[in-house]
Motif scaffolding. Structure first.
Motif, PDB file in Angstrom:
ATOM      1  N   UNK A  50       0.827  -1.202   0.000  1.00 21.12           N
ATOM      2  CA  UNK A  50       0.000   0.000   0.000  1.00 21.12           C
ATOM      3  C   UNK A  50       0.865   1.257   0.000  1.00 21.12           C
ATOM      4  N   UNK A  51       1.958   1.223   0.772  1.00 23.94           N
ATOM      5  CA  UNK A  51       2.862   2.377   0.801  1.00 23.94           C
ATOM      6  C   UNK A  51       3.434   2.674  -0.570  1.00 23.94           C
ATOM      7  N   UNK A  52       3.770   1.632  -1.322  1.00 21.83           N
ATOM      8  CA  UNK A  52       4.324   1.846  -2.664  1.00 21.83           C
ATOM      9  C   UNK A  52       3.258   2.379  -3.618  1.00 21.83           C
ATOM     10  N   UNK A  53       2.024   1.880  -3.486  1.00 23.74           N
ATOM     11  CA  UNK A  53       0.937   2.401  -4.324  1.00 23.74           C
ATOM     12  C   UNK A  53       0.691   3.870  -3.993  1.00 23.74           C
ATOM     13  N   UNK A  54       0.679   4.205  -2.703  1.00 30.18           N
ATOM     14  CA  UNK A  54       0.486   5.597  -2.302  1.00 30.18           C
ATOM     15  C   UNK A  54       1.632   6.471  -2.802  1.00 30.18           C
ATOM     16  N   UNK A  55       2.851   5.931  -2.741  1.00 25.13           N
ATOM     17  CA  UNK A  55       4.015   6.691  -3.206  1.00 25.13           C
ATOM     18  C   UNK A  55       3.994   6.899  -4.710  1.00 25.13           C
ATOM     19  N   UNK A  56       3.303   6.023  -5.462  1.00 22.59           N
ATOM     20  CA  UNK A  56       3.249   6.172  -6.916  1.00 22.59           C
ATOM     21  C   UNK A  56       2.614   7.499  -7.317  1.00 22.59           C
ATOM     22  N   UNK A  57       1.795   8.061  -6.445  1.00 20.25           N
ATOM     23  CA  UNK A  57       1.213   9.382  -6.683  1.00 20.25           C
ATOM     24  C   UNK A  57       2.308  10.407  -6.939  1.00 20.25           C
ATOM     25  N   UNK A  58       3.463  10.221  -6.294  1.00 22.09           N
ATOM     26  CA  UNK A  58       4.549  11.193  -6.388  1.00 22.09           C
ATOM     27  C   UNK A  58       5.604  10.813  -7.426  1.00 22.09           C
ATOM     28  N   UNK A  59       5.352   9.748  -8.202  1.00 20.77           N
ATOM     29  CA  UNK A  59       6.339   9.301  -9.168  1.00 20.77           C
ATOM     30  C   UNK A  59       6.646  10.389 -10.197  1.00 20.77           C
ATOM     31  N   UNK A  60       5.606  11.036 -10.725  1.00 21.00           N
ATOM     32  CA  UNK A  60       5.779  12.138 -11.680  1.00 21.00           C
ATOM     33  C   UNK A  60       5.438  13.484 -11.061  1.00 21.00           C
ATOM     34  N   UNK A  61       5.071  13.474  -9.796  1.00 18.82           N
ATOM     35  CA  UNK A  61       4.659  14.692  -9.099  1.00 18.82           C
ATOM     36  C   UNK A  61       5.757  15.753  -9.142  1.00 18.82           C
TER      37      UNK A  61
END
Length: 446
Positions: A50-61
């Motif tokens: 879940x942490x990695x999915x949540x962090x994906x928000x910031x991948x291109x952020x």
């Protein structure tokens, strides 16, 4: 340049529009944390996953913050803000068709890419309506908008999740984003202060932005002021990422509150931000009018907010459920965001107007890397700890300690007046060897 009576009235309409722009933006961020427990349960996710999915928000952020920030020096902010709102609304539609981890990741990546530049572009738009001496308070109001979205909308989002499911909450925010876009199309326009050299009469801050020639980007980014602001901003974003992604789960798993109770508890940090941001903004402007250097009126004050926030986070793991823990949550997750207000105001002092959008974009790019790192690291800490409760407590404590250290270092670094003197010295040296036009030197010393 003096603003007309119509401009003075309309700029507050623009501030209102930008307030709700950031409210929707942060409601989107907060939604993932509020829906964490049902999402993990339904999709069978571990904390790390879940942490990695949540962090994906910031991948291109961060990257989009940089690119769109640079673009905002050439394209009207009115259209950039509209495009972002439309894209982030549409990006949530795939979850209604297939709510699986892959779709969730792709939706969050697109959402993050469209929301990444929101704050710097909104600030760039705001600064076209307010001279430097009047910016701290309206900037604080935008911070309140973010708090309103992250906290005061939380009970509504929580109710939608409980009664209609977490997918319905994503749909509701998508619709709200499209409604805002239609309203902004009618009220949004560019401010008349394109040159940051436009200052209110009697303003005490001499902006580097009054220079006609550009300062090398590397020099700006490595200035003490930018480094200090980015350090405190990074720490504040660590706190923000914990608040939006892991705080609801912390309150459920560690403190034993129900999801509905959590929906109301997270209102308190938002209320704290809505009270403290304008109060601290007003205090900062008052200090500057009394002749206090912006290094302290803005820099030290913003850094102190980060230190106090970190101190409250350090207390959270040792406090039992009750008033003490709720007070620590309120202080810990409400004060640090003031560093964003002081950070952009300080950057406005040393960055030329023609480069301001780009530099703000780069600074946001750097500080928001915390959003990419923090959720994943926190999830990993929870899973590798002896038990989940220990992991939650350890992660919160580490974040608090980092915020304290970063805030102290930031207060020591920030020095806008010194940076302007260094820019003038560099300009003089370069002009003697023909590297920078003499007009740059003349304007630097004016």
């Amino acid at each position: 340049m003096q603003l007309s009576t119509h401009d003075i009235r309309h700029r507050w309409i623009v501030v209102t529009g930008l307030f709700f722009f950031l409210a929707i933006n942060f409601a989107d961020k907060a939604l993932m944390g509020l829906a964490a427990e049902p999402i993990m349960r339904e999709l069978g996710l571990t904390h790390t996953q879940f942490g990695r999915i949540a962090a994906s928000f910031f991948l291109l952020f961060s990257l989009s913050s940089l690119l769109v920030g640079l673009l905002s020096d050439r394209v009207k902010t009115r259209w950039l803000l509209l495009a972002m709102a439309v894209v982030w609304s549409v990006s949530q539609a795939p979850l209604l068709l297939a709510a699986v981890p892959t779709t969730l990741v792709m939706s969050r990546i697109l959402l993050g890419a469209s929301e990444g530049p929101a704050y710097p572009v909104a600030i760039h738009s705001l600064y076209k309506w307010f001279p430097d001496a009047e910016r701290t308070l309206p900037t604080a109001l935008l911070t309140i908008g973010a708090a309103f979205g992250a906290g005061f909308i939380a009970p509504v989002i929580t109710a939608i999740i409980l009664y209609f499911g977490w997918r319905a909450a994503f749909l509701a925010l998508a619709v709200v984003g499209l409604v805002w876009s239609a309203i902004w199309l009618a009220i949004g326009r560019e401010g008349p202060l394109e040159s940051a050299g436009d200052r209110a009469p009697g303003a005490q801050v001499a902006e580097a932005a009054s220079l006609e020639e550009k300062i090398p980007l590397r020099v700006l980014l490595l200035s003490r002021t930018c480094l200090g602001c980015n350090l405190s901003g990074f720490a504040a974003y660590v706190v923000l990422a914990l608040s939006t992604i892991w705080l609801p789960s912390y309150l459920v798993r560690v403190a034993g509150y129900s999801l509905m109770q959590v929906g109301w508890i997270v209102v308190l940090p938002a209320f704290g931000q809505m009270v403290m941001a304008p109060l601290l903004g007003w205090w900062s402007q008052r200090l500057m009018k009394r002749g206090v250097a912006s290094r302290h009126a803005r820099g030290t004050l913003g850094a102190a907010a980060v230190v106090l926030s970190g101190s409250a986070l350090l207390l959270m793991p040792v406090l039992p459920p009750g008033a003490g823990l709720i007070a620590a949550v309120t202080v810990g997750f409400s004060l640090a965001s003031f560093a964003f207000t002081t950070g952009v105001a300080l950057a406005g002092e040393v960055v030329p107007a023609s480069q301001r959008g780009g530099v703000l974009g780069i600074n946001i790019c750097l500080t928001t890397l915390a959003g990419l790192i923090t959720p994943a690291v926190m999830g990993q800490i929870i899973d590798v700890a002896g038990d989940a409760l220990t992991g939650y407590r350890l992660g919160i404590a580490l974040a608090g300690g980092f915020a304290v250290v970063a805030g102290v270092a930031s207060a020591c670094l920030v020095d806008p007046a010194g940076d302007r003197r260094r820019f003038a010295c560099l300009a003089s040296t370069c002009a003697r060897i023909g590297a920078i036009p003499t007009t740059f030197v003349r304007n630097t010393h004016e």
